[in-house]
Design an enzyme around this catalytic site. Structure first.
Site, PDB file in Angstrom:
ATOM      1  CB  ALA A 194      20.447 -66.417 -21.321  1.00 50.85           C
TER       2      ALA A 194
ATOM      3  N   GLY B 199      15.935 -68.187 -24.363  1.00 48.86           N
ATOM      4  CA  GLY B 199      14.848 -66.671 -22.992  1.00 48.86           C
ATOM      5  C   GLY B 199      13.900 -67.571 -22.267  1.00 48.86           C
ATOM      6  N   GLY B 200      13.943 -68.836 -22.382  1.00 51.61           N
ATOM      7  CA  GLY B 200      12.567 -69.235 -22.080  1.00 51.61           C
ATOM      8  C   GLY B 200      12.706 -69.132 -19.873  1.00 51.61           C
TER       9      GLY B 200
ATOM     10  CB  CYS C 126      17.239 -81.070 -21.255  1.00 56.00           C
ATOM     11  SG  CYS C 126      18.336 -79.640 -23.101  1.00 56.00           S
TER      12      CYS C 126
END
Length: 410
Positions: A233, A236-237, A348
């Site tokens: 996580a 935190g976005g 990503c």
């Protein structure tokens, strides 16, 4: 006597060496390379120089080789210094006299005359770089037919993307900040802005998050009080997105410092989540979840717009190692879902081994991603997955490379 600007150039040289020789990220290398530099402006300059060298290295080398009778060794210090000097003139628009004054002293006791001659020859020729950076050969081989399009998106660092706490206020914040929005809950601003000075920062109206990075959490929709596990996580976005969308969030990560940032972000935005410091391979939840978002550890080659070091650090060995971790994490996540629960997997990364190959092995029911869930200009794949890369939405400023897939547990 100290030469103004020399420490920043020396730091840039050390940053590049750390990436190419030791395989460190620019962030990892920055701790020691930038430690002695006074002032944020010089630290930013060192990072900018190193970033442009890594982004355009193949093309800078081609220019250098065109002006030398005998080729310089790939690891020759003179080559690295020339890369730094040319990057400043061709990318950062630094005056040639300032480049010479701060570049040649880096070769004290070395071939300064050679470097000066090569640099002068190239500047007299008024050389330029191509519009699109040339990727390293191993990267071109991995990315195949996608390489040319991806490379086009790497020519400049990315703009600044903000994710809004209240998507209903998108038009208001776009106007207040002077930005544009590519979908509800998103505002895009030019790069180079001091984030902490922007309106809305202190009151937590938004946080910095690349548009592509915001898409995985969006694939879960409104929470309506249901439970969701945000695996990996920090910082935190995604956790803030899920909390803002009405989910009851458990945010798990094994990085203590990054979780501290997550807690700070939650406090600033007045959003709530249960924060858990644990290893996903040993932790066990007390109850299963309605949804799980797994933004898995990966090679991060999709972030090459902002982190061009990944173009030079990542090799098949790292990709294979990450793919093994991702497979194990997907298996764990599937066990923790309630029947009827939704799993979203994201990386990503631009590597097929970390995206499509991992998704093909998941034994859950596919919940295809639809075009209606995406910004205009993006489309799901024929399999119902989503693949983004830096060459997409180029006219609007591009976005990071991601792979995203979604399933429901029967």
């Amino acid at each position: 006597m100290d030469i103004p600007g020399l420490p920043a150039r020396r730091a840039a040289l050390n940053l590049i060496d750390a990436v190419l020789r030791r395989g460190e990220t620019l962030d990892q290398a920055g701790g020691s390379a930038l430690a002695r530099i006074k002032g944020d402006a010089d630290r930013a300059l060192a990072r900018a120089i190193a970033g442009e060298v890594l982004r355009w290295r193949a093309d800078l080398d081609a220019l250098i080789d065109s002006a030398t009778r005998l080729p310089l060794a790939d690891d020759a210090k003179a080559r690295a210094v020339l890369q730094i000097m040319l990057a400043q003139v061709l990318r950062l628009e630094t005056p040639a006299h300032a480049v010479i004054a701060t570049g040649l002293p880096l070769l004290m006791g070395g071939p300064r005359r050679l470097a000066h001659g090569v640099f002068s020859t190239l500047t007299k020729r008024a050389v330029t770089l191509p519009e699109v950076p040339t990727l390293p050969e191993p990267v071109m081989e991995r990315w195949g037919i996608r390489a040319e399009t991806i490379a086009a998106g790497l020519a400049v660092p990315p703009p600044l993307d903000l994710a809004l706490r209240d998507a209903a206020a998108t038009a208001e914040w776009a106007e207040r900040l002077g930005g544009v929005s590519l979908m509800p809950g998103h505002v895009r601003l030019p790069r180079g802005i001091a984030v902490e000075h922007l309106e809305g920062f202190r009151e937590g109206a938004w946080w910095v998050q690349d548009l592509a990075a915001s898409l995985p959490a969006r694939m879960l929709g409104a929470g309506e009080g249901r439970s969701v596990l945000d695996l990996c996580a920090a910082p935190g976005g995604k956790t803030m997105q899920l909390a803002a969308a009405g989910w009851k969030v458990t945010a798990l990560d094994n990085a203590k410092r990054r979780l501290e940032r997550l807690r700070e972000n939650l406090e600033r935005t007045a959003l709530e989540a249960e924060v858990v410091l644990a290893d996903a391979f040993t932790w066990e939840p007390q109850e299963k979840f309605d949804a799980i978002l797994l933004d898995a550890p990966c090679t991060a080659t999709g972030t090459s717009r902002r982190h061009p070091d990944v173009l030079h650090r990542i090799a098949p060995r790292q990709i294979e190692e990450m793919a093994e971790i991702q497979t194990r994490m997907l298996a764990r996540a599937a066990e923790w879902l309630k029947p009827g629960g939704t799993l979203v997997y994201a990386v990503c990364s631009l590597e097929q081994e970390e995206g499509e190959d991992r998704a093909a092995d998941v034994e859950l029911t596919l919940a295809p991603i639809t075009a209606a869930e995406l910004p205009e200009g993006l489309s799901p794949t024929g399999e119902g997955w989503l693949r983004t890369d830096p060459g997409m939405l180029a006219e609007a400023g591009g976005l990071d490379g991601f792979f995203i897939a979604r399933w429901v547990k029967g």
